[in-house]
Scaffold this active site. Structure first.
Site, PDB file in Angstrom:
ATOM      1  N   GLY A  14       9.960  35.501  98.964  1.00 40.45           N
ATOM      2  CA  GLY A  14       9.722  36.864  99.672  1.00 40.45           C
ATOM      3  C   GLY A  14       8.855  37.653  98.973  1.00 40.45           C
ATOM      4  O   GLY A  14       8.457  38.868  99.285  1.00 40.45           O
ATOM      5  N   HIS A 113      -0.817  30.638 104.637  1.00 40.88           N
ATOM      6  CA  HIS A 113      -0.945  29.447 104.018  1.00 40.88           C
ATOM      7  C   HIS A 113      -1.525  29.195 102.649  1.00 40.88           C
ATOM      8  O   HIS A 113      -2.647  29.782 102.472  1.00 40.88           O
ATOM      9  CB  HIS A 113      -1.380  28.457 104.907  1.00 40.88           C
ATOM     10  CG  HIS A 113      -1.220  26.963 104.712  1.00 40.88           C
ATOM     11  ND1 HIS A 113      -0.142  26.280 104.694  1.00 40.88           N
ATOM     12  CD2 HIS A 113      -2.139  26.388 104.100  1.00 40.88           C
ATOM     13  CE1 HIS A 113      -0.452  24.963 104.125  1.00 40.88           C
ATOM     14  NE2 HIS A 113      -1.667  24.910 104.070  1.00 40.88           N
ATOM     15  N   ASP A 145       0.212  28.273 116.150  1.00 42.11           N
ATOM     16  CA  ASP A 145       0.526  27.518 117.366  1.00 42.11           C
ATOM     17  C   ASP A 145       1.402  26.340 117.086  1.00 42.11           C
ATOM     18  O   ASP A 145       2.167  26.330 115.975  1.00 42.11           O
ATOM     19  CB  ASP A 145      -0.917  26.998 117.868  1.00 42.11           C
ATOM     20  CG  ASP A 145      -1.616  26.081 117.070  1.00 42.11           C
ATOM     21  OD1 ASP A 145      -0.826  25.747 116.086  1.00 42.11           O
ATOM     22  OD2 ASP A 145      -2.910  25.907 117.145  1.00 42.11           O
TER      23      ASP A 145
HETATM   24  C1  GRF Z   1       3.386  31.122 100.177  1.00 42.12           C
HETATM   25  O1  GRF Z   1       2.861  30.561  99.075  1.00 42.12           O
HETATM   26  C2  GRF Z   1       2.956  31.095 101.437  1.00 42.12           C
HETATM   27  O2  GRF Z   1       1.670  30.687 101.515  1.00 42.12           O
HETATM   28  C3  GRF Z   1       3.759  29.975 101.850  1.00 42.12           C
HETATM   29  O3  GRF Z   1       4.970  30.070 101.394  1.00 42.12           O
HETATM   30  C4  GRF Z   1       4.917  30.540 100.269  1.00 42.12           C
HETATM   31  C5  GRF Z   1       5.959  31.736 100.314  1.00 42.12           C
HETATM   32  O4  GRF Z   1       6.233  32.665  99.189  1.00 42.12           O
HETATM   33  N1  GRF Z   1       3.623  29.733 103.442  1.00 42.12           N
HETATM   34  P1  GRF Z   1       6.951  34.009  99.090  1.00 42.12           P
HETATM   35  O5  GRF Z   1       8.327  33.534  99.568  1.00 42.12           O
HETATM   36  O6  GRF Z   1       6.111  34.789 100.007  1.00 42.12           O
HETATM   37  O7  GRF Z   1       7.048  34.478  97.686  1.00 42.12           O
END
Ligand code: GRF
Length: 194
Positions: A14, A113, A145
Site C-alpha cells: 500500500g 503500473h 479497460d
Molecule cells: C506498484 O509497483 C504498482 O506499480 C503495481 O503494484 C505495486 C504496488 O505497490 N501495480 P504498493 O502496494 O503500492 O506499495
C-alpha cells in the site's frame, strides 16, 4: 471545487495508497479517500488505512487464487457505489477487473503500473525491463479497460536503468516516481469530474 471521492483497491503493502493519503492530508490532492478495499486479509494497505481511520473492507474472492469472480466484482461495485465513490484507484491490486465493475464505473477506474506502457505489461514489469536490457523504464498511470494494462495512458514518468541495478533497486526507484505521479494523475481526473 468539491473534493472527489476515491475508493482504493490494493492487495499489497500500500505504498501508493500511502502517497495518495499523504497528498490528501497535506492538502495537495483534489480528492478524499473514502474507502480502501483489499482481497488479502493481512495486506499492509488495510493496516495503513485503519491507522488513518479510513473505512476498509475485504473483497470476498471465495478462495480464488487469481481470478476475480463476477459475483465478487458485482459486490465490490455495490460497496463502492454505496460509499458514493467517484473514482476507483487500483494500487497494487492483483486481480483483473472485468465488466461488472468496469460497467459500474465507466472511465472511472485507474491503475498505476511499473513500466512505460505499452512496454512490459503484466507482472514484475521492472524485472522484465531489466531482463530486456533497456536503458530506461518508468511508471504509468492509465485508465483500466478489460485488457492487461492496456487502457488509455494518463501520465508517465521515466526512470533510467543503471548498470548496477538489481530488481530491488530498480523497483524502489520506480516506486518513488509512482508515489509522485499517482496523486498528480488523480488531480488531472478530478478536474474533469463535476
Ligand atoms: C506498484 O509497483 C504498482 O506499480 C503495481 O503494484 C505495486 C504496488 O505497490 N501495480 P504498493 O502496494 O503500492 O506499495
Amino acid at each position: 471545487m468539491r473534493k472527489i471521492r476515491l475508493g482504493v483497491l490494493g492487495s499489497g503493502s500500500g505504498s501508493n495508497f500511502q502517497a495518495l493519503l499523504d497528498a490528501s492530508q497535506s492538502g495537495t490532492l483534489d480528492a478524499q479517500i473514502v474507502l480502501v478495499l483489499s482481497d488479502v486479509v493481512g495486506a499492509g494497505i488495510l493496516e495503513r488505512a485503519r491507522n488513518a481511520n479510513i473505512p476498509t473492507g475485504l473483497i470476498d474472492c471465495r478462495g480464488c487464487t487469481s481470478k476475480f469472480p463476477l459475483e465478487a466484482q458485482q459486490e465490490t461495485a455495490g460497496t463502492l457505489k454505496k460509499a458514493a465513490v467517484d473514482l476507483v484507484c487500483l494500487a497494487g491490486f492483483m486481480r483483473m477487473i472485468k465488466s461488472p465493475l468496469l460497467e459500474a464505473f465507466p472511465g472511472r477506474i485507474i491503475n498505476i503500473h511499473p513500466s512505460l506502457l505499452p512496454a512490459f505489461p503484466g507482472l514484475e514489469a521492472w524485472k522484465q525491463a531489466l531482463d530486456a536490457g533497456v536503458a530506461e523504464t518508468g511508471c504509468t498511470v492509465h485508465y483500466v479497460d478489460a485488457g492487461m494494462d492496456s487502457g488509455e495512458i494518463i501520465l508517465q514518468a521515466a526512470v533510467p536503468v543503471l548498470t548496477d541495478d538489481t530488481a530491488t533497486t530498480l523497483h524502489a526507484r520506480i516506486q518513488l516516481q509512482e508515489h509522485r505521479i499517482y496523486p498528480l494523475a488523480v488531480n488531472i481526473i478530478a478536474a474533469t469530474i463535476p
